[in-house]
Design an enzyme around this catalytic site. Structure first.
Site, short mmCIF file in Angstrom:
data_model
loop_
_atom_site.label_atom_id
_atom_site.label_comp_id
_atom_site.label_asym_id
_atom_site.label_seq_id
_atom_site.Cartn_x
_atom_site.Cartn_y
_atom_site.Cartn_z
N THR A 90 0.84 -1.18 0.00
CA THR A 90 0.00 0.00 0.00
C THR A 90 0.89 1.24 0.00
OG1 THR A 90 -0.15 0.41 2.39
CG2 THR A 90 -1.61 -1.28 1.47
N ARG A 91 0.24 2.42 0.05
CA ARG A 91 0.98 3.68 0.10
C ARG A 91 1.26 4.12 1.53
NH1 ARG A 91 -0.04 9.18 -0.43
NH2 ARG A 91 -2.27 8.82 -0.26
N LYS A 92 0.99 3.26 2.49
CA LYS A 92 1.27 3.56 3.89
C LYS A 92 2.74 3.30 4.19
CE LYS A 92 -3.44 2.51 5.41
NZ LYS A 92 -4.29 1.62 6.25
N THR A 93 3.59 4.10 3.56
CA THR A 93 5.03 3.94 3.70
C THR A 93 5.62 5.11 4.48
OG1 THR A 93 5.21 4.97 1.52
CG2 THR A 93 5.31 2.57 1.58
N HIS A 113 4.73 -4.21 5.14
CA HIS A 113 5.75 -3.16 5.24
C HIS A 113 5.60 -2.23 6.43
CE1 HIS A 113 2.85 -0.30 3.38
NE2 HIS A 113 2.53 -1.32 2.60
#
Length: 314
Positions: free
Chosen positions: A143-146, A283
């Protein structure tokens, strides 16, 4: 053997990296030594050799970042196992050579990056293996939860493990979530505005809380519908209804499932009508793989090249 699921057909995952990653590494080195290098003064410029040791089980990922840290410090790296390979402790993964001051200057930046990237690759492979064993043959994605400033490394770790990195940023694809829908007034209004802004080349995905949401999104022109926080049974029923109505394969929209998926419950969502399973669990909150960089003491015989990369006692 190296993991190849995420690699392009005519190259390695490293070939995907933009040149800007080298600038990132320069910034990391500057952050770590903003002024005088007092410890480096102690050891000086004598040429030395250091062993990169893998001290916990994992998948090696992040090689280009590790290499670039030491390239910028005028050191060389010789790898003894390929990126994407799983290893057991303790493994001599690489040998780094250069002025001892510069080996120590790059040590922590290189190890931190490698440990985090390898941890993500390890976690990604674990979940991918679990899903494949459960019969899932389609896409697992992150996902874009980085981490801000570290996204490139985290996405890279997913790719090494053969996992889809999903959209890299807000410019990669239009994803319409609940706040977009509420602000636009309806799913249909939001999708039509997104299509007008992005044109034919930007896909539109809509986060949906029910079959009715997904049906409206597809009717409005969405390319992908995300079934968010459904139960496993709810996913199977909703995905089948959508595929039955709108078509399968190239004729129909993609159905993505997301929201709270982990190793413990991912099997519940496996079905032939789900095209993408996405999760931040591969992640976020991931354990790092433990590495250390050990300077070879003066006079010690260096390990022979034959057999390097295999587990060893240290």
């Amino acid at each position: 053997m190296p993991i190849t699921g995420g690699a392009p057909a005519h190259g390695t995952v490293a070939h995907l990296l933009p040149q800007t990653y080298k600038r990132l590494i320069s910034e990391w080195l500057e952050e770590d030594t903003p002024s005088f290098d007092y410890g480096g003064f102690v050891v000086g410029e004598e040429l030395a050799e250091a062993r990169l040791l893998g001290k916990s089980k994992g998948v090696l990922a992040g090689v280009p970042f590790f290499d670039e840290v030491f390239r910028q410090l005028d050191c060389t790296v010789e790898w003894h196992i390929p990126e994407g390979m799983s290893f057991d402790p303790i493994t001599h993964c690489a040998t780094v050579r250069g002025p001892v001051r510069k080996l120590l200057l790059g040590e922590r930046v290189a190890l931190n990056t490698l440990a985090r990237c390898s941890g993500i690759a390890t976690k990604s492979l674990t979940l991918m293996t679990l899903l494949r064993a459960a019969g899932y043959t389609s896409t697992l994605a992150g996902t874009r939860k980085t981490t801000p400033g570290f996204r490139l490394v985290e996405k890279y770790g997913m790719l090494v493990a053969g996992v889809d990195a999903h959209r890299h940023d807000l410019s990669s694809m239009t994803m319409l979530k609940d706040n977009h829908i509420w602000s636009a007034g309806s799913i249909t209004s939001a999708v039509k505005a997104a299509k007008a802004a992005g044109g034919f080349s930007v896909k539109v995905e809509v986060e949906c809380q029910s079959y009715e949401d997904a049906d409206e999104a597809i009717a409005a022109g969405a390319d992908i519908v995300m079934l968010d926080n459904f139960t496993g049974q709810g996913v199977r029923e909703c995905a089948k209804r959508l595929k039955d109505k709108w078509g399968r394969g190239a004729r129909g929209p993609l159905v993505e499932v997301s929201g709270g998926l982990t190793e413990d419950n991912a099997r519940e969502y496996v079905c032939e009508d789900v095209d993408v399973v996405s999760t931040s669990s591969i992640h976020q909150g991931v354990n790092h793989v433990d590495f250390s960089l050990k300077i070879v003491p003066k006079g010690e015989i260096v390990l022979p090249r034959e057999g390097e990369g295999e587990s060893m006692e240290v």
